[in-house]
Enzyme design. Structure first.
Site, short mmCIF file in Angstrom:
data_model
loop_
_atom_site.label_atom_id
_atom_site.label_comp_id
_atom_site.label_asym_id
_atom_site.label_seq_id
_atom_site.Cartn_x
_atom_site.Cartn_y
_atom_site.Cartn_z
N HIS A 97 -88.05 19.97 66.33
CA HIS A 97 -88.05 21.31 66.75
C HIS A 97 -87.35 21.26 68.23
O HIS A 97 -87.34 20.43 68.80
CB HIS A 97 -89.33 21.87 66.75
CG HIS A 97 -89.98 21.82 65.46
ND1 HIS A 97 -89.88 22.40 64.50
CD2 HIS A 97 -91.16 21.17 65.11
CE1 HIS A 97 -90.60 22.26 63.41
NE2 HIS A 97 -91.53 21.28 64.09
N GLU A 115 -95.99 21.25 69.12
CA GLU A 115 -97.06 21.19 67.86
C GLU A 115 -98.08 20.20 68.24
O GLU A 115 -97.62 19.15 69.04
CB GLU A 115 -96.41 21.45 66.46
CG GLU A 115 -95.80 20.24 66.25
CD GLU A 115 -95.21 20.53 64.82
OE1 GLU A 115 -94.41 21.20 64.40
OE2 GLU A 115 -95.43 19.68 63.82
N HIS A 172 -90.33 14.08 63.56
CA HIS A 172 -91.55 13.82 63.01
C HIS A 172 -91.68 14.17 61.56
O HIS A 172 -90.87 15.05 60.92
CB HIS A 172 -92.71 14.79 63.75
CG HIS A 172 -92.41 16.22 63.71
ND1 HIS A 172 -91.52 16.65 64.54
CD2 HIS A 172 -92.98 17.19 62.94
CE1 HIS A 172 -91.55 18.18 64.36
NE2 HIS A 172 -92.20 18.53 63.35
N ARG A 192 -83.87 20.35 60.12
CA ARG A 192 -84.16 19.18 59.19
C ARG A 192 -83.16 18.33 59.14
O ARG A 192 -81.94 18.41 58.98
CB ARG A 192 -84.30 19.90 57.87
CG ARG A 192 -85.21 19.30 56.80
CD ARG A 192 -85.25 20.15 55.57
NE ARG A 192 -86.21 21.02 55.44
CZ ARG A 192 -85.90 22.51 55.12
NH1 ARG A 192 -84.75 22.85 54.76
NH2 ARG A 192 -86.75 23.40 55.17
#
Ligand code: ZN
Length: 310
Positions: A97, A115, A172, A192
């Site tokens: 991200h 996150e 991740h 992605r």
């Protein structure tokens, strides 16, 4: 007025989802491929409704817009956090991200995404991907370009109770056999890198290699803050994370807990057991929002909760 705002989850069916959210929380799921329950979200892709009380049927984004006093006048166009339960029956794509600055320019003014994960349950021998092993940007581009995933990815064993911080720029992936709670900035901007060649509905999901290589930090620097547990009469309190965007704690209540709510708002997610908050019954899977000025909440029962606030 002291009021408790109960949020209804929004379920997301995913190519990698399963039925674990029903098995664990007793939710009624929309299908056997349910990957996520967004339990505290004001995101347009899944805006939680308020279950009861004077705001019943309204959404969290509406509440944030129309009743900012309930959030202590906190600033910002959108509610800042998003909390999900995630059940991975299959592997999630390898992803990364952006941070706020990159997302603002390259993702239509969206937020970046910091996150963190707290592992609720996992299969024997389960693992997770956090970080990578490329030492330089050249090595990074080469390993991604040639799909040398085994050399590139940092695979780590996991156990229930483990906690991971995933700052923007961290490669991740959650892997199969994992149930976790994710606390994140309110954003859905995902780049992605690899999706295992899957073809859901006959075609691959989009990859975003150029943006991913822009934002991946190199070399990877581990950023797990130490978690610390304090044993108190009636409960244990574990400090999980404090980053510029949120603070996350876990409480295991054996009998009773007096929780002081002095923040702009407090999200309270029940990860196990059952009990009551000031007389309002709660059980695993529930998520409550305690607004600004709530004061001390008396929590009783035998339950574990994760709290988050800005
Ligand atoms: Zn992610």
């Amino acid at each position: 007025m002291r009021e408790i705002i109960r949020l209804e989850p929004v379920f997301k069916q995913m190519v990698w989802g399963g039925a674990g959210l029903r098995d664990h929380f007793g939710y009624e799921l929309p299908g056997e491929d349910t990957g996520e329950a967004w339990v505290a979200s004001a995101h347009p892709q899944g805006d939680c409704r308020i279950a009861e009380g004077r705001f019943a049927g309204k959404t969290l984004s509406w509440l944030w817009k129309e009743h900012r006093e309930l959030f202590g006048g906190a600033k910002g166009e959108e509610f800042p956090l998003l909390v999900k339960f995630i059940d991975a029956k299959e592997d999630l794509s390898i992803q990364v991200h952006p941070d706020d600055a990159y997302a603002r320019v390259h993702a239509d003014g969206a937020r970046g995404k910091y996150e963190c994960w707290y592992i609720l349950d996992c299969k024997e021998g389960a693992d997770i991907i956090v970080g990578h092993k490329a030492r330089t940007k050249e090595e990074l581009e080469q390993m991604i370009g040639k799909e040398q995933w085994e050399d590139f990815l940092n695979v780590r064993p996991i156990h229930p109770g483990d906690f991971f911080q995933i700052p923007p720029g961290t490669v991740h992936a959650i892997r199969n056999g994992t149930l976790l709670i994710e606390i994140q900035q309110n954003s859905a901007v995902t780049y992605r890198l690899y999706d295992y060649g899957r073809m859901p509905g006959g075609k691959p999901r989009e990859l975003h290699l150029a943006q991913a290589m822009d934002v991946i930090g190199c070399p990877y620097v581990e950023s797990e803050g130490a978690t610390e547990t304090f044993h108190k009469e009636g409960y244990d309190r574990t400090f999980l994370a404090a980053c510029p965007f949120f603070t996350v704690e876990k409480y295991v209540v054996r009998t009773a807990l007096s929780l002081s709510q002095e923040d702009p708002f407090l999200l309270l997610c029940v990860i196990d057991g059952e009990g009551a908050v000031d007389g309002t019954e709660i059980q695993k899977g529930d998520c409550l929002l305690l607004p600004a000025g709530y004061g001390t909440a008396k929590i009783k029962g035998s339950l574990s909760i994760v709290t988050a606030h800005i």
